[in-house]
Design an enzyme around this catalytic site. Structure first.
Site, PDB file in Angstrom:
ATOM      1  N   CYS A  46      -5.413  -2.497   2.246  1.00 36.21           N
ATOM      2  CA  CYS A  46      -6.207  -2.565   4.296  1.00 36.21           C
ATOM      3  C   CYS A  46      -6.848  -2.578   4.890  1.00 36.21           C
ATOM      4  CB  CYS A  46      -5.368  -0.715   4.818  1.00 36.21           C
ATOM      5  SG  CYS A  46      -4.351  -0.612   6.382  1.00 36.21           S
TER       6      CYS A  46
ATOM      7  N   LYS B  59      -8.636   4.285  -2.574  1.00 35.38           N
ATOM      8  CA  LYS B  59      -9.255   3.850  -0.933  1.00 35.38           C
ATOM      9  C   LYS B  59     -10.370   4.909  -1.389  1.00 35.38           C
ATOM     10  CE  LYS B  59      -7.441   2.416   3.923  1.00 35.38           C
ATOM     11  NZ  LYS B  59      -6.903   2.961   4.449  1.00 35.38           N
TER      12      LYS B  59
ATOM     13  N   GLU C 112       1.074  -1.321   0.024  1.00 37.04           N
ATOM     14  CA  GLU C 112      -0.176  -0.030  -0.054  1.00 37.04           C
ATOM     15  C   GLU C 112       0.708   0.966   0.022  1.00 37.04           C
ATOM     16  OE1 GLU C 112      -3.475   2.092   2.593  1.00 37.04           O
ATOM     17  OE2 GLU C 112      -2.933   0.534   3.982  1.00 37.04           O
TER      18      GLU C 112
END
Length: 327
Positions: free
Chosen positions: A160, A126, A44
């Site tokens: 995540c 995200k 990430e």
């Protein structure tokens, strides 16, 4: 293609250097290509580095580090994305990688997916930055909650704690992902964080009947000391919470996961195992009961400006403009 050789890559960024980190990633792609790897997942926002400062500094103290990250963030497209795409093409490899993306005056946690010919086939943001991350990154939209066909199969990506959002995961499950690219920053949270990560990726593999290839970033002792000096945090804040692994559709970890150091987990993904699992339980098909349990999703790309004069939808953060008639 039935067997895909995949790599989950645990790698350190070159702190505070976009150019240095991109060069390191390019070299790793070439190295993996020489090993016959066909699909690789990097951590990430590894380019240029995860905003570790936001985890340990209060908002009033993070201006210097936040601005430095903005200066080193990636613009899409750019020479940096061209370099990663060229390396993917040279290696004949599909590559999933996390970057800090700069779009104007905003930063986003972005996942890029390059096909084996080097083409950028997905850029997704995200959807909700987690806790401290909201001081650094803007929010994404639903346009990236889809699986994408590639040279190695149908791939979905999440970053995540998006893995803690069952509806976001189900969007990819129902879209038929075969390989799931998961990425975390590592470096804090300790054994609890690593344990939760394992639960999340193994559960997603079980529910999706897909392979999960999960990558976390690593910080060596010098990098931990440098971050501690820059942020005033203890070194121990940056030294724990790593799990780079591959999980099969039965929810089993394939081979030995990496919990420290740089390296990669390489595994052969037998895509025939997906049908063997889905024969028993297909969460996006015969086991789903869509007549009373279903997901409604809005995949319309968002934009701060829609120019009705030219009847063109301006789509910052996406690959192409879309010419759309007025409603």
């Amino acid at each position: 293609m039935t067997i895909v050789k995949a790599a989950a890559v645990q790698i350190s960024p070159v702190l505070h250097s976009r150019a240095g980190t991109v060069a390191k990633v390019v070299e790793k792609i070439r190295e993996l290509g020489r090993k016959g790897v066909q699909f690789a997942v990097f951590p990430e926002t590894v380019v240029p580095y995860y905003p570790y400062f936001s985890f340990v500094q209060p908002p009033y103290a993070m201006a210097k580090e936040h601005l430095r990250l903005m200066e080193e963030a990636v613009t899409v497209p750019s020479a940096d994305t061209d370099a990663i795409g060229a390396a993917a093409r040279e290696a004949g490899m599909v590559v999933s990688i996390g970057v800090n993306e700069r779009d104007g005056g905003s930063l986003y946690n972005t996942q890029l997916l390059f096909d084996a010919d080097g083409t950028l086939i997905q850029r997704r943001r995200k959807i909700t930055p987690t806790y401290h991350e909201r001081m650094v990154w803007g929010q994404g939209d639903g346009s990236g909650l889809r699986a994408v066909d590639s040279a190695v199969g149908r791939i979905g990506q999440l970053a995540c704690w998006e893995h803690y959002q069952p509806l976001a995961r189900y969007a990819l499950i129902a879209d038929g992902e075969q390989i799931h690219a998961a990425m975390f920053p590592g470096a804090f949270g300790g054994p609890l964080f690593a344990g939760q990560m394992e639960v999340a990726i193994r559960q997603h593999a079980l529910e999706s009947a897909a392979f999960v290839v999960n990558a976390t970033a690593w910080l060596d002792a010098d990098q931990q000391a440098r971050l501690a000096k820059d942020t005033g945090a203890p070194v121990g804040a940056f030294s724990r919470g790593f799990l780079t692994a591959v999980v099969d559709p039965e929810g089993s970890i394939v081979g030995e996961p990496l919990t420290s150091g740089e390296g990669e987990v390489i595994a052969d993904l037998d895509l025939a195992l997906i049908d063997r699992r889905k024969r028993l339980m297909d969460a996006g098909g015969h086991y789903s009961r869509p007549e009373f349990l279903s997901l409604q999703i809005d995949r319309t790309p968002t934009a701060p400006l829609i120019d009705r004069g030219t009847r063109t939808r301006t789509r910052p953060g996406h690959l192409l403009d879309e010419h759309t008639p007025e409603a």
